[in-house]
Design a protein around this motif. Structure first.
Motif, PDB file in Angstrom:
ATOM      1  N   PRO A 109       4.625 -20.906  -0.575  1.00 35.39           N
ATOM      2  CA  PRO A 109       5.994 -20.691  -1.066  1.00 35.39           C
ATOM      3  C   PRO A 109       6.548 -19.168  -0.567  1.00 35.39           C
ATOM      4  O   PRO A 109       5.395 -18.496  -0.789  1.00 35.39           O
ATOM      5  CB  PRO A 109       6.214 -20.928  -2.364  1.00 35.39           C
ATOM      6  N   GLY A 110       7.618 -18.879  -0.388  1.00 33.02           N
ATOM      7  CA  GLY A 110       7.942 -17.492  -0.094  1.00 33.02           C
ATOM      8  C   GLY A 110       7.580 -16.347  -1.247  1.00 33.02           C
ATOM      9  O   GLY A 110       7.100 -15.264  -0.790  1.00 33.02           O
ATOM     10  N   ARG A 111       7.517 -16.877  -2.606  1.00 31.57           N
ATOM     11  CA  ARG A 111       7.142 -15.851  -3.514  1.00 31.57           C
ATOM     12  C   ARG A 111       5.603 -15.460  -3.426  1.00 31.57           C
ATOM     13  O   ARG A 111       5.143 -14.553  -4.168  1.00 31.57           O
ATOM     14  CB  ARG A 111       7.422 -16.430  -5.116  1.00 31.57           C
ATOM     15  N   ALA A 115      -3.970 -12.768  -0.692  1.00 29.76           N
ATOM     16  CA  ALA A 115      -5.135 -11.567  -0.600  1.00 29.76           C
ATOM     17  C   ALA A 115      -6.265 -12.251   0.119  1.00 29.76           C
ATOM     18  O   ALA A 115      -6.562 -13.326   0.265  1.00 29.76           O
ATOM     19  CB  ALA A 115      -5.403 -11.642  -2.197  1.00 29.76           C
ATOM     20  N   SER A 116      -6.860 -10.899   0.767  1.00 28.76           N
ATOM     21  CA  SER A 116      -8.124 -11.396   1.166  1.00 28.76           C
ATOM     22  C   SER A 116      -9.422 -10.738   0.568  1.00 28.76           C
ATOM     23  O   SER A 116      -9.014  -9.697   0.020  1.00 28.76           O
ATOM     24  CB  SER A 116      -8.073 -10.893   2.674  1.00 28.76           C
ATOM     25  N   ASN A 117     -10.301 -11.431   0.447  1.00 30.03           N
ATOM     26  CA  ASN A 117     -11.828 -10.846  -0.188  1.00 30.03           C
ATOM     27  C   ASN A 117     -12.481 -10.204   0.803  1.00 30.03           C
ATOM     28  O   ASN A 117     -13.722 -10.016   0.532  1.00 30.03           O
ATOM     29  CB  ASN A 117     -12.428 -12.066  -0.712  1.00 30.03           C
ATOM     30  N   THR A 118     -12.061 -10.084   1.892  1.00 27.20           N
ATOM     31  CA  THR A 118     -12.664  -9.106   2.976  1.00 27.20           C
ATOM     32  C   THR A 118     -13.483  -7.837   2.599  1.00 27.20           C
ATOM     33  O   THR A 118     -12.980  -7.153   1.858  1.00 27.20           O
ATOM     34  CB  THR A 118     -11.937  -9.006   4.277  1.00 27.20           C
ATOM     35  N   LYS A 135       3.582  -8.842   1.045  1.00 25.26           N
ATOM     36  CA  LYS A 135       2.989  -9.573   0.116  1.00 25.26           C
ATOM     37  C   LYS A 135       1.364  -9.671   0.348  1.00 25.26           C
ATOM     38  O   LYS A 135       0.675 -10.710  -0.122  1.00 25.26           O
ATOM     39  CB  LYS A 135       3.658 -10.771  -0.057  1.00 25.26           C
ATOM     40  N   VAL A 136       1.013  -9.086   1.130  1.00 24.84           N
ATOM     41  CA  VAL A 136      -0.698  -9.350   1.538  1.00 24.84           C
ATOM     42  C   VAL A 136      -1.361  -7.913   0.915  1.00 24.84           C
ATOM     43  O   VAL A 136      -0.842  -6.895   1.177  1.00 24.84           O
ATOM     44  CB  VAL A 136      -0.821  -9.285   3.243  1.00 24.84           C
ATOM     45  N   ILE A 137      -2.567  -8.146   0.429  1.00 23.44           N
ATOM     46  CA  ILE A 137      -3.386  -7.333  -0.292  1.00 23.44           C
ATOM     47  C   ILE A 137      -4.770  -7.466  -0.252  1.00 23.44           C
ATOM     48  O   ILE A 137      -4.992  -8.786   0.051  1.00 23.44           O
ATOM     49  CB  ILE A 137      -2.907  -7.173  -1.826  1.00 23.44           C
ATOM     50  N   GLY A 138      -5.624  -6.718  -0.252  1.00 22.56           N
ATOM     51  CA  GLY A 138      -7.199  -6.907  -0.486  1.00 22.56           C
ATOM     52  C   GLY A 138      -7.485  -6.977  -1.940  1.00 22.56           C
ATOM     53  O   GLY A 138      -6.949  -6.297  -2.743  1.00 22.56           O
ATOM     54  N   MET A 139      -8.248  -8.119  -2.223  1.00 16.38           N
ATOM     55  CA  MET A 139      -8.852  -8.416  -3.454  1.00 16.38           C
ATOM     56  C   MET A 139     -10.520  -8.567  -3.225  1.00 16.38           C
ATOM     57  O   MET A 139     -10.640  -9.810  -3.035  1.00 16.38           O
ATOM     58  CB  MET A 139      -8.166  -9.642  -4.147  1.00 16.38           C
ATOM     59  N   HIS A 140     -11.204  -7.686  -3.168  1.00 12.20           N
ATOM     60  CA  HIS A 140     -12.622  -7.531  -3.044  1.00 12.20           C
ATOM     61  C   HIS A 140     -13.444  -7.668  -3.989  1.00 12.20           C
ATOM     62  O   HIS A 140     -13.576  -6.797  -4.985  1.00 12.20           O
ATOM     63  CB  HIS A 140     -12.835  -6.264  -2.168  1.00 12.20           C
ATOM     64  N   ALA A 156      -2.489  -1.977   1.771  1.00 19.49           N
ATOM     65  CA  ALA A 156      -2.475  -1.776   3.148  1.00 19.49           C
ATOM     66  C   ALA A 156      -0.802  -0.799   3.224  1.00 19.49           C
ATOM     67  O   ALA A 156      -0.300  -1.011   2.157  1.00 19.49           O
ATOM     68  CB  ALA A 156      -2.184  -2.842   4.107  1.00 19.49           C
ATOM     69  N   LEU A 157      -0.548  -0.364   4.348  1.00 11.38           N
ATOM     70  CA  LEU A 157       0.475   0.436   4.539  1.00 11.38           C
ATOM     71  C   LEU A 157       1.897  -0.387   3.679  1.00 11.38           C
ATOM     72  O   LEU A 157       2.695   0.204   3.209  1.00 11.38           O
ATOM     73  CB  LEU A 157       0.892   0.688   5.784  1.00 11.38           C
ATOM     74  N   PRO A 158       2.029  -1.679   4.328  1.00 10.71           N
ATOM     75  CA  PRO A 158       3.140  -2.282   3.870  1.00 10.71           C
ATOM     76  C   PRO A 158       3.286  -2.944   2.471  1.00 10.71           C
ATOM     77  O   PRO A 158       4.150  -3.240   2.092  1.00 10.71           O
ATOM     78  CB  PRO A 158       3.330  -3.552   5.142  1.00 10.71           C
ATOM     79  N   THR A 159       1.900  -2.745   1.943  1.00 11.79           N
ATOM     80  CA  THR A 159       1.788  -3.778   0.453  1.00 11.79           C
ATOM     81  C   THR A 159       3.008  -2.822  -0.516  1.00 11.79           C
ATOM     82  O   THR A 159       2.831  -1.598  -0.732  1.00 11.79           O
ATOM     83  CB  THR A 159       0.582  -3.335  -0.066  1.00 11.79           C
ATOM     84  N   THR A 160       3.670  -3.725  -1.208  1.00 10.31           N
ATOM     85  CA  THR A 160       4.546  -3.291  -2.005  1.00 10.31           C
ATOM     86  C   THR A 160       3.872  -2.850  -3.194  1.00 10.31           C
ATOM     87  O   THR A 160       2.905  -3.603  -3.856  1.00 10.31           O
ATOM     88  CB  THR A 160       5.836  -4.022  -2.333  1.00 10.31           C
ATOM     89  N   ASP A 161       4.509  -2.156  -4.396  1.00  9.21           N
ATOM     90  CA  ASP A 161       4.244  -1.804  -5.582  1.00  9.21           C
ATOM     91  C   ASP A 161       4.053  -2.990  -6.338  1.00  9.21           C
ATOM     92  O   ASP A 161       3.327  -3.299  -7.310  1.00  9.21           O
ATOM     93  CB  ASP A 161       5.245  -0.983  -6.313  1.00  9.21           C
ATOM     94  N   GLU A 162       5.264  -4.206  -6.182  1.00  7.81           N
ATOM     95  CA  GLU A 162       5.244  -5.312  -6.872  1.00  7.81           C
ATOM     96  C   GLU A 162       3.995  -6.038  -6.626  1.00  7.81           C
ATOM     97  O   GLU A 162       3.431  -6.718  -7.733  1.00  7.81           O
ATOM     98  CB  GLU A 162       6.440  -6.213  -6.703  1.00  7.81           C
ATOM     99  N   THR A 163       3.731  -6.293  -5.306  1.00  6.43           N
ATOM    100  CA  THR A 163       2.522  -6.932  -4.904  1.00  6.43           C
ATOM    101  C   THR A 163       1.322  -6.441  -5.739  1.00  6.43           C
ATOM    102  O   THR A 163       0.476  -7.346  -6.214  1.00  6.43           O
ATOM    103  CB  THR A 163       2.255  -6.968  -3.598  1.00  6.43           C
TER     104      THR A 163
END
Ligand code: CAA
Length: 282
Positions: A109-111, A115-118, A135-140, A156-163
């Protein structure tokens, strides 16, 4: 957003551990892998981990059953339609991750936050494969996930504060402590850890000390829970080499060059605990 349904892609050591911790914190978890065999193996490992807690009197059998009942196994990525938040813990391979993120972007869903555990692939590069890079973030997570308290959260550069804020709340709900890192090669944890492990391997390679002396120095002299060579075996020597290559290429500094002995071990298929042989035998 209140995250209720948490998707995990990959039921291996990391994905299984993440699913276990998430279900223990009360989240409803969808645990996905490409084959039933992989999902079943992950569930058996989670059950065995929880059973250790039961045997030690840290949780009741009912609690164990309730945790397991919150994990829904899946071999169809379409199951992620129900997820508010997905963490990908598939193989550390760029092409595989790019493909998974493009598919998740179509399915979720759009909401949903993805996340990636990379441990080393740039989050911005993964985010650019989706139409929701904000809405993409790293969660390691650290290995072993149920034990280690840290989760490195990579913006990352585009990751928002909300995310970012939703991710931090989730990390805390899972009983872990976040540390914020920027999207540079190796982030924080591996940028600091891997040069130490590499230097330990150089010490072995150059005959400065033998395996046991090297590990004793760090265990008994610096109070590390395990020596760097034993830790390399736990992480996987192929993963150590991949992270060092990322640091070396990404930062362009020769201090990150992987030790030739590490390359030899990986080429021989001696990858550490997972293959029964690394610097130690298992
Ligand atoms: N899964 C779940 N629980 C585990 C476990 C596993 N694989 N291994 C150990 N445990 C639990 C045990 O059940 C035990 O639990 P209780 O305290 O509830 O009894 C506890 O951990 C301690 O285990 P042990 O007594 O068997 O052994 P130990 O005291 O030597 O601890 C260890 C084992 C936790 C692995 C410890 O040696 C340690 O912390 N080592 C360092 C690990 C580390 O540095 N991890 C980070 C790796 S880097 C990374 O992950 C990032 C990356 O991208 C490469």
């Amino acid at each position: 957003m209140n995250v209720k349904t948490f998707g995990v892609i990959g039921a291996g050591q990391m994905g299984g551990g993440i699913a276990q911790v998430a279900a223990t914190s009360g989240l409803s978890v969808i645990l996905h892998d490409i084959s039933q065999e992989f999902v079943d193996r992950g569930l058996v490992a989670i059950s065995a981990n929880l059973q250790r807690g039961v045997d030690k009197g840290k949780m009741s059998l009912e609690e164990k059953k309730a945790i397991l009942s919150r994990i829904t196994p899946s071999t169809n990525l379409l199951s992620m339609q129900a997820a508010d938040f997905v963490v990908e813990a598939a193989s550390e391979n760029e092409e595989i991750k790019f493909k998974i993120f493009a598919q998740l972007d179509e399915i979720c869903p759009g909401r949903a936050i993805l996340a990636s555990n990379t441990s080393s692939i740039p989050i911005g590069r993964i985010a650019s494969r989706t139409r929701r890079p904000e809405k993409v973030i790293g969660m390691h997570f650290m290995n072993p996930v149920p034990v280690m308290k840290l989760v490195e959260v990579i913006r990352a550069l585009p990751t928002t504060d909300e995310t970012y804020d939703i991710t931090i709340q989730l990390v805390e709900k899972m009983g872990k402590t976040p540390a914020e890192a920027r999207d540079y090669p190796g982030f924080l944890a591996n940028r600091i850890l891997l040069p130490m492990i590499n230097e330990a391997i150089f010490c072995l390679y150059q005959g400065v000390g033998n395996r046991d002396a090297i590990d004793s120095v760090m265990k008994l002299g610096m109070n590390h829970p395990m020596g760097p060579l034993a830790l390399a075996d736990l992480i996987g020597l192929d993963t150590c080499l991949a992270i060092l290559n990322t640091l070396h290429q990404g930062l362009g500094d020769p201090k990150y060059r992987p030790c030739p002995l590490l390359r030899q071990y990986v080429e021989a298929g001696w990858l550490g605990r997972k293959t029964g042989r690394g610097f130690y035998s298992y």
